[in-house]
Enzyme design. Structure first.
Site, PDB file in Angstrom:
ATOM      1  N   LYS A 276       0.832  -1.212   0.000  1.00  0.00           N
ATOM      2  CA  LYS A 276       0.000   0.000   0.000  1.00  0.00           C
ATOM      3  C   LYS A 276       0.870   1.267   0.000  1.00  0.00           C
ATOM      4  O   LYS A 276       0.568   2.240  -0.696  1.00  0.00           O
ATOM      5  CB  LYS A 276      -0.925  -0.031   1.219  1.00  0.00           C
ATOM      6  CG  LYS A 276      -1.623   1.246   1.569  1.00  0.00           C
ATOM      7  CD  LYS A 276      -2.619   1.692   0.522  1.00  0.00           C
ATOM      8  CE  LYS A 276      -3.314   2.988   0.970  1.00  0.00           C
ATOM      9  NZ  LYS A 276      -3.996   3.649  -0.136  1.00  0.00           N
TER      10      LYS A 276
ATOM     11  N   LYS B  76       0.695  11.562   6.545  1.00  0.00           N
ATOM     12  CA  LYS B  76       0.936  10.417   7.441  1.00  0.00           C
ATOM     13  C   LYS B  76       1.447   9.211   6.634  1.00  0.00           C
ATOM     14  O   LYS B  76       2.440   8.585   6.986  1.00  0.00           O
ATOM     15  CB  LYS B  76      -0.382  10.062   8.161  1.00  0.00           C
ATOM     16  CG  LYS B  76      -0.357   8.825   9.025  1.00  0.00           C
ATOM     17  CD  LYS B  76      -1.198   7.629   8.574  1.00  0.00           C
ATOM     18  CE  LYS B  76      -2.409   7.802   7.791  1.00  0.00           C
ATOM     19  NZ  LYS B  76      -3.148   6.609   7.413  1.00  0.00           N
TER      20      LYS B  76
HETATM   21  P1  NAD Z   1     -11.749   9.781   8.138  1.00  0.00           P
HETATM   22  O1  NAD Z   1     -11.020  10.772   8.967  1.00  0.00           O
HETATM   23  O2  NAD Z   1     -12.749  10.241   7.136  1.00  0.00           O
HETATM   24  O3  NAD Z   1     -12.501   8.714   9.094  1.00  0.00           O
HETATM   25  C1  NAD Z   1     -11.981   8.219  10.273  1.00  0.00           C
HETATM   26  C2  NAD Z   1     -13.118   7.832  11.197  1.00  0.00           C
HETATM   27  O4  NAD Z   1     -12.553   7.286  12.400  1.00  0.00           O
HETATM   28  C3  NAD Z   1     -13.997   9.018  11.641  1.00  0.00           C
HETATM   29  O5  NAD Z   1     -15.370   8.692  11.486  1.00  0.00           O
HETATM   30  C4  NAD Z   1     -13.624   9.230  13.105  1.00  0.00           C
HETATM   31  O6  NAD Z   1     -14.706   9.735  13.898  1.00  0.00           O
HETATM   32  C5  NAD Z   1     -13.266   7.816  13.518  1.00  0.00           C
HETATM   33  N1  NAD Z   1     -12.395   7.729  14.681  1.00  0.00           N
HETATM   34  C6  NAD Z   1     -11.304   8.462  14.982  1.00  0.00           C
HETATM   35  N2  NAD Z   1     -10.758   8.038  16.141  1.00  0.00           N
HETATM   36  C7  NAD Z   1     -11.514   6.994  16.568  1.00  0.00           C
HETATM   37  C8  NAD Z   1     -11.446   6.117  17.690  1.00  0.00           C
HETATM   38  N3  NAD Z   1     -10.475   6.228  18.602  1.00  0.00           N
HETATM   39  N4  NAD Z   1     -12.397   5.161  17.810  1.00  0.00           N
HETATM   40  C9  NAD Z   1     -13.380   5.037  16.893  1.00  0.00           C
HETATM   41  N5  NAD Z   1     -13.510   5.839  15.813  1.00  0.00           N
HETATM   42  C10 NAD Z   1     -12.564   6.801  15.654  1.00  0.00           C
HETATM   43  O7  NAD Z   1     -10.605   8.891   7.467  1.00  0.00           O
HETATM   44  P2  NAD Z   1     -10.704   8.062   6.088  1.00  0.00           P
HETATM   45  O8  NAD Z   1     -10.396   8.970   4.949  1.00  0.00           O
HETATM   46  O9  NAD Z   1     -11.956   7.254   6.100  1.00  0.00           O
HETATM   47  O10 NAD Z   1      -9.426   7.100   6.274  1.00  0.00           O
HETATM   48  C11 NAD Z   1      -9.433   5.950   7.114  1.00  0.00           C
HETATM   49  C12 NAD Z   1      -8.195   5.125   6.800  1.00  0.00           C
HETATM   50  O11 NAD Z   1      -8.249   4.716   5.421  1.00  0.00           O
HETATM   51  C13 NAD Z   1      -6.879   5.904   6.980  1.00  0.00           C
HETATM   52  O12 NAD Z   1      -5.898   5.045   7.471  1.00  0.00           O
HETATM   53  C14 NAD Z   1      -6.561   6.335   5.560  1.00  0.00           C
HETATM   54  O13 NAD Z   1      -5.169   6.560   5.384  1.00  0.00           O
HETATM   55  C15 NAD Z   1      -7.066   5.163   4.763  1.00  0.00           C
HETATM   56  N6  NAD Z   1      -7.430   5.453   3.366  1.00  0.00           N
HETATM   57  C16 NAD Z   1      -8.191   6.549   3.041  1.00  0.00           C
HETATM   58  C17 NAD Z   1      -8.531   6.776   1.699  1.00  0.00           C
HETATM   59  C18 NAD Z   1      -9.368   7.973   1.261  1.00  0.00           C
HETATM   60  O14 NAD Z   1      -9.446   8.219   0.050  1.00  0.00           O
HETATM   61  N7  NAD Z   1     -10.017   8.703   2.166  1.00  0.00           N
HETATM   62  C19 NAD Z   1      -8.107   5.882   0.711  1.00  0.00           C
HETATM   63  C20 NAD Z   1      -7.362   4.760   1.081  1.00  0.00           C
HETATM   64  C21 NAD Z   1      -7.022   4.551   2.411  1.00  0.00           C
END
Ligand code: NAD
Length: 297
Positions: A170, A239
């Site tokens: 990844k 990150k």
């Molecule tokens: P986001 O910030 O939109 O969502 C994160 C969620 O986690 C939020 O709803 C938040 O309230 C919740 N959260 C935070 N701390 C928490 C805790 N301690 N307990 C429970 N819930 C908690 O993030 P995202 O964009 O959905 O990304 C999530 C993961 O996926 C990350 O690791 C990111 O790098 C990865 N990712 C994101 C994308 C993208 O396009 N957004 C693509 C591939 C991978």
């Protein structure tokens, strides 16, 4: 009967978890944001009160959380998933890096819980449509058992038993994706300064050898309309880039292009705030070129 849990219902998790509803006996969800939980409950999921309760109620828990420390705390911390009485498999869909995958594997194995790292690529659209690329590693038997669920979210690529292999894959993928944004930002800034029409440039690039994931997806959806809302936070992209550079550094692999991307993301966050989308890299290149990034579409 297998009960499935999902923690982290953000941009990615809300969409990925929704695709499991109707395909599992019961989906139990948790997020620190109540409105995120409500969104899934409205679609038929059941709310848990804590990560610990997820571990008590579920055989398998999927994790989609922002950063490695948050994932570590939710899984291994006091009141975490691993303290639950029923949990058999934890599958981390977040981009957490190989180091954390190895740590989770060791700590969970000691408790008789299987750990799968399965980070995803394809953005919000891929999460919604179930067309993500999902790169997974961990114990084969545990992986095989959850593969049909992973397949609801996208195309699964099993990278072998070595913990963290999926995470390494990844990080490599993200290097290419982020460099594509950076180089497209630079080329577009030059063309715009020379008087070329940006929409016409993207048409040409997408028919020529310059085509990449930025010209194909990011510019048409978030840069040409000047919305800068593709759906991946610059902070999370930074990150990922730091995880990549740390890992590469430890391996003795120079990544000069990764260093450039890190610089663009740091400037995007400094100039456009902590909520900036990673497509704000385009504005950084435009500003460097003496253009006005705040001009309209
Ligand atoms: P986001 O910030 O939109 O969502 C994160 C969620 O986690 C939020 O709803 C938040 O309230 C919740 N959260 C935070 N701390 C928490 C805790 N301690 N307990 C429970 N819930 C908690 O993030 P995202 O964009 O959905 O990304 C999530 C993961 O996926 C990350 O690791 C990111 O790098 C990865 N990712 C994101 C994308 C993208 O396009 N957004 C693509 C591939 C991978």
């Amino acid at each position: 009967m297998t009960t499935i849990g999902f923690i982290g219902l953000g941009r990615m998790g809300a969409n990925m978890s929704a695709r499991l509803i109707g395909h599992v006996h019961k989906l139990v969800v948790y997020d620190v944001a109540p409105e995120a939980v409500q969104g899934l409950v409205d679609q038929g999921a059941v709310a848990a009160e804590s990560p610990h309760e997820l571990g008590d109620l579920c055989d398998v828990v999927f994790v989609s959380l922002p950063t490695p420390p948050i994932v570590r705390e939710a899984v291994l911390g006091a009141g975490g998933i691993a303290e639950g009485s029923r949990i058999k498999t934890v599958c981390d869909l977040s981009t957490s890096g190989p180091k954390l995958a190895i740590e989770l594997n060791q700590a969970l194995e000691a408790k008789g819980i299987a750990s799968i790292d399965a980070p995803v690529s394809g953005g919000i659209k891929g999460a919604r449509d179930g067309t993500l690329a999902i790169m997974a590693s961990g114990p084969q038997t545990a992986y095989d058992a959850i593969e049909p669920l992973i397949a609801r979210m996208g195309r699964a690529f099993y990278m072998g038993e070595t913990p963290g292999a999926g995470q390494t894959m990844k990080l490599v993928n993200n290097l290419l994706g982020a460099v594509a944004i950076a180089v497209t930002s630079e080329g577009m800034a030059m063309g715009i300064k020379a008087g070329l029409d940006p929409a016409r440039m993207i048409e040409v690039l997408n028919s020529g050898t310059g085509i990449n994931s930025a010209t194909r997806d990011k510019w048409p959806r978030a840069v040409l309309p000047r919305t800068f809302d593709f759906g991946f936070a610059a902070a999370l992209s930074l990150k990922d880039t730091r995880l990549l550079l740390d890992e590469a550094d430890a391996m003795g692999v120079p990544l000069p292009l990764g260093e450039i991307v890190r610089g663009y993301l740091e400037t995007a966050l400094a100039d456009y705030g902590p909520d900036a989308d990673f497509t704000a890299m385009a504005k950084v290149a435009e500003k460097n070129a003496g253009l006005d990034p705040e001009r309209g579409a």
